[in-house]
Enzyme design. Structure first.
Site, PDB file in Angstrom:
ATOM      1  N   GLN A   1      -1.146 -11.243  -9.940  1.00 26.47           N
ATOM      2  CA  GLN A   1       0.274 -10.953  -9.705  1.00 26.47           C
ATOM      3  C   GLN A   1       0.831 -11.680  -8.486  1.00 26.47           C
ATOM      4  O   GLN A   1       2.011 -11.945  -8.379  1.00 26.47           O
ATOM      5  CB  GLN A   1       0.476  -9.448  -9.445  1.00 26.47           C
ATOM      6  CG  GLN A   1       0.074  -8.579 -10.586  1.00 26.47           C
ATOM      7  CD  GLN A   1      -0.173  -7.148 -10.137  1.00 26.47           C
ATOM      8  OE1 GLN A   1       0.738  -6.365 -10.028  1.00 26.47           O
ATOM      9  NE2 GLN A   1      -1.428  -6.798  -9.897  1.00 26.47           N
TER      10      GLN A   1
ATOM     11  N   ARG B   1       1.510  -1.443  -3.554  1.00 28.37           N
ATOM     12  CA  ARG B   1       1.104  -0.536  -2.457  1.00 28.37           C
ATOM     13  C   ARG B   1       1.769   0.829  -2.658  1.00 28.37           C
ATOM     14  O   ARG B   1       1.503   1.469  -3.651  1.00 28.37           O
ATOM     15  CB  ARG B   1       1.472  -1.147  -1.107  1.00 28.37           C
ATOM     16  CG  ARG B   1       0.528  -0.745   0.014  1.00 28.37           C
ATOM     17  CD  ARG B   1       0.932  -1.383   1.310  1.00 28.37           C
ATOM     18  NE  ARG B   1       0.523  -2.775   1.387  1.00 28.37           N
ATOM     19  CZ  ARG B   1      -0.650  -3.194   1.835  1.00 28.37           C
ATOM     20  NH1 ARG B   1      -1.544  -2.339   2.234  1.00 28.37           N
ATOM     21  NH2 ARG B   1      -0.945  -4.480   1.891  1.00 28.37           N
TER      22      ARG B   1
ATOM     23  N   GLU C   1      -0.100   1.088  -8.500  1.00 22.56           N
ATOM     24  CA  GLU C   1      -1.360   1.406  -7.806  1.00 22.56           C
ATOM     25  C   GLU C   1      -1.208   2.598  -6.846  1.00 22.56           C
ATOM     26  O   GLU C   1      -2.188   3.272  -6.540  1.00 22.56           O
ATOM     27  CB  GLU C   1      -1.905   0.187  -7.051  1.00 22.56           C
ATOM     28  CG  GLU C   1      -1.016  -0.310  -5.937  1.00 22.56           C
ATOM     29  CD  GLU C   1      -1.616  -1.476  -5.165  1.00 22.56           C
ATOM     30  OE1 GLU C   1      -2.826  -1.728  -5.259  1.00 22.56           O
ATOM     31  OE2 GLU C   1      -0.852  -2.143  -4.434  1.00 22.56           O
TER      32      GLU C   1
ATOM     33  N   ARG D   1      -7.817   0.701 -23.590  1.00 19.56           N
ATOM     34  CA  ARG D   1      -8.426  -0.193 -22.591  1.00 19.56           C
ATOM     35  C   ARG D   1      -7.572  -0.143 -21.321  1.00 19.56           C
ATOM     36  O   ARG D   1      -6.356   0.081 -21.389  1.00 19.56           O
ATOM     37  CB  ARG D   1      -8.427  -1.645 -23.084  1.00 19.56           C
ATOM     38  CG  ARG D   1      -9.198  -1.884 -24.359  1.00 19.56           C
ATOM     39  CD  ARG D   1     -10.704  -1.862 -24.105  1.00 19.56           C
ATOM     40  NE  ARG D   1     -11.443  -2.269 -25.282  1.00 19.56           N
ATOM     41  CZ  ARG D   1     -11.776  -1.477 -26.297  1.00 19.56           C
ATOM     42  NH1 ARG D   1     -11.407  -0.210 -26.282  1.00 19.56           N
ATOM     43  NH2 ARG D   1     -12.465  -1.940 -27.325  1.00 19.56           N
TER      44      ARG D   1
ATOM     45  N   SER E   1       6.991 -10.531   0.624  1.00 22.38           N
ATOM     46  CA  SER E   1       6.089  -9.504   0.074  1.00 22.38           C
ATOM     47  C   SER E   1       6.371  -9.359  -1.406  1.00 22.38           C
ATOM     48  O   SER E   1       7.531  -9.384  -1.816  1.00 22.38           O
ATOM     49  CB  SER E   1       6.338  -8.159   0.772  1.00 22.38           C
ATOM     50  OG  SER E   1       5.643  -7.143   0.091  1.00 22.38           O
ATOM     51  N   ILE E   2       5.318  -9.167  -2.197  1.00 18.30           N
ATOM     52  CA  ILE E   2       5.565  -8.964  -3.635  1.00 18.30           C
ATOM     53  C   ILE E   2       6.053  -7.543  -3.902  1.00 18.30           C
ATOM     54  O   ILE E   2       6.529  -7.246  -4.985  1.00 18.30           O
ATOM     55  CB  ILE E   2       4.301  -9.246  -4.495  1.00 18.30           C
ATOM     56  CG1 ILE E   2       3.179  -8.242  -4.193  1.00 18.30           C
ATOM     57  CG2 ILE E   2       3.844 -10.672  -4.336  1.00 18.30           C
ATOM     58  CD1 ILE E   2       2.068  -8.262  -5.236  1.00 18.30           C
ATOM     59  N   ASP E   3       5.923  -6.648  -2.904  1.00 18.58           N
ATOM     60  CA  ASP E   3       6.142  -5.220  -3.173  1.00 18.58           C
ATOM     61  C   ASP E   3       7.620  -4.811  -3.258  1.00 18.58           C
ATOM     62  O   ASP E   3       7.931  -3.752  -3.781  1.00 18.58           O
ATOM     63  CB  ASP E   3       5.465  -4.372  -2.083  1.00 18.58           C
ATOM     64  CG  ASP E   3       3.959  -4.639  -2.000  1.00 18.58           C
ATOM     65  OD1 ASP E   3       3.399  -5.156  -2.980  1.00 18.58           O
ATOM     66  OD2 ASP E   3       3.361  -4.341  -0.955  1.00 18.58           O
TER      67      ASP E   3
HETATM   68  O1  F6P Z   1       1.440  -5.962   0.084  1.00 20.92           O
HETATM   69  C1  F6P Z   1       1.083  -6.862  -0.915  1.00 20.92           C
HETATM   70  C2  F6P Z   1      -0.129  -6.400  -1.687  1.00 20.92           C
HETATM   71  O2  F6P Z   1      -0.398  -7.325  -2.702  1.00 20.92           O
HETATM   72  C3  F6P Z   1      -0.015  -4.980  -2.257  1.00 20.92           C
HETATM   73  O3  F6P Z   1       0.739  -4.945  -3.439  1.00 20.92           O
HETATM   74  C4  F6P Z   1      -1.470  -4.630  -2.435  1.00 20.92           C
HETATM   75  O4  F6P Z   1      -1.643  -3.234  -2.335  1.00 20.92           O
HETATM   76  C5  F6P Z   1      -2.135  -5.313  -1.270  1.00 20.92           C
HETATM   77  O5  F6P Z   1      -1.253  -6.340  -0.837  1.00 20.92           O
HETATM   78  C6  F6P Z   1      -3.468  -5.931  -1.614  1.00 20.92           C
HETATM   79  O6  F6P Z   1      -4.008  -6.419  -0.445  1.00 20.92           O
HETATM   80  P1  F6P Z   1      -5.275  -7.388  -0.378  1.00 20.92           P
HETATM   81  O7  F6P Z   1      -4.844  -8.729  -0.825  1.00 20.92           O
HETATM   82  O8  F6P Z   1      -5.668  -7.364   1.045  1.00 20.92           O
HETATM   83  O9  F6P Z   1      -6.291  -6.835  -1.312  1.00 20.92           O
END
Ligand code: F6P
Length: 366
Positions: free
Chosen positions: A286, A196, A251, A278, A150-152
């Site tokens: 990402q 997330r 986010e 902006r 996971s990137i999170d």
């Molecule tokens: O959990 C990884 C993630 O990239 C979160 O950072 C982001 O909120 C979500 O997935 C985006 O999901 P999707 O690719 O379904 O738009």
């Protein structure tokens, strides 16, 4: 001969290919057959050519490629028992007795549920005539091993999730690009990053780029005065001669009344200061792209450890999650890690940061 399946699930992350490569090659090294399941739980439920035996050379060159080459998905069918029944049938018909899953907490919880359901799924396959007693006899249990992709960087009991550092690298590269144009025009930029409900990417990106201000969910700003605070900090930096203003917004950023703080909210404050502002939402840039060295290394070491964990599974211990704590590759009980992740998130949501920190520290307790 052990037959191990590897799949990637949930949002892709850089380093997942390193995991698949390592599981395939370590599996073959330890004399197992290794299968790739394509498109995550979708492939597991539909079976057929979505489950393919993989050879050593099938994964050649995968280390340097981004995304996940065996595909991923967010599947609803697997959450139902009927979906898990189809998945169990597909595994047994391919002779597979072990499943390595690389994904986020939802994907790993699903895998553990599959393991606990397994005996009753076998009974149902027999009672409905889909398989015979003899066919299911060798499949008394299913070994599950989880890896966190996971990137999170939002999972407890591991310091790093596979893909987090690659995403961070990508973000700071983009912020550096933006800084150059921002300085040229003396502009302000509000940069929204993923994560997330977790602020790790935003916080680390802010530290690594020297941003003026960062908004993260774990330290919500005061609803009554965040605008004043932000204005003061940005103006102070301008008065000191800064030609640019950079604000990074996670986010999932919220104020202390749980109201989201969006990039547009932040932009309005900066515009009111007279700054030409902006917004840049970095989005899926990402998540894509190649894995940095750390994620290639982490995916490889953890992939090998996952195969060892499969081979050592005695059926008595809970399913392990492969993590990294204080620089060491470790095995932790998967369900406990998911539970702790949720407790930390709940403590943060209740603004009990001391509790969140002590829960976080309990990860290191044996
Ligand atoms: O959990 C990884 C993630 O990239 C979160 O950072 C982001 O909120 C979500 O997935 C985006 O999901 P999707 O690719 O379904 O738009």
């Amino acid at each position: 001969k052990k037959k191990i399946a590897i799949m990637t699930s949930g949002g892709d992350s850089a380093g997942m290919n390193a995991v698949v490569r390592a599981v395939v090659r370590a599996g073959i090294h330890y004399d197992c057959d290794v299968f790739g399941i394509y498109d995550g739980y979708n492939g597991l439920v539909s079976g057929g050519n979505m489950i393919k035996k993989m050879d050593w050379y099938d994964v050649r060159g995968w280390l340097s490629l981004g995304g996940t080459l065996i595909g991923t998905a967010r599947n609803k069918e697997f959450r139902e028992r009927s979906g898990r029944l189809k998945a169990a049938y597909n595994l047994v018909s391919n002779g597979i007795d072990s499943l390595v899953v690389c994904g986020g907490d939802g994907s790993l919880t699903g895998a553990d549920l599959f393991r606990s359901d397994w005996p009753s799924l076998m009974e149902e396959l027999v009672s409905t005539g889909k398989l015979t007693e003899m066919q299911v006899a060798p499949y008394k249990r299913l070994s599950i091993v989880g890896l966190v992709g996971s990137i999170d960087n939002d999972m407890a009991m591991t310091d790093r999730t596979i893909g987090a550092f690659s995403a961070l690298e990508r973000i700071i590269e983009m912020v550096d690009y933006i800084d150059a144009t921002a300085t040229s025009h003396s502009r302000a930029f509000v940069i929204e990053v993923m994560g997330r409900h977790c602020g790790w990417l935003a916080l680390m990106a802010g530290i690594s780029t020297g941003a003026d201000y960062i908004f993260i969910p774990e330290r919500p700003d005061d609803a009554t005065n965040w605008k004043d605070k932000l204005s003061k900090v940005c103006m102070r930096h301008r008065e000191k001669g800064h030609r640019k203003t950079t604000v990074i917004v996670a986010e999932g950023a919220i104020d202390n009344e749980n109201k989201p703080i969006t990039s547009e909210d932040v932009k309005k404050v900066l515009v009111d200061l007279g700054l030409d502002t902006r917004v840049t939402q970095l989005g899926h840039v990402q998540r894509g792209g190649t894995a940095c060295a750390y994620d290639r290394m982490l995916g490889t070491l953890q992939g090998v450890e996952a195969v060892k964990a499969v081979l050592e599974d005695d059926g008595k211990s809970p399913s392990p999650m492969i993590g990294i704590l204080e620089g060491k590759i470790v095995r932790k009980p998967l369900l406990e890690a998911v539970k702790l992740t949720k407790s930390v998130a709940a403590a943060i949501a209740a603004k009990d940061f001391d509790k969140a920190m002590s829960l976080r520290d309990s990860e290191f307790a044996e």
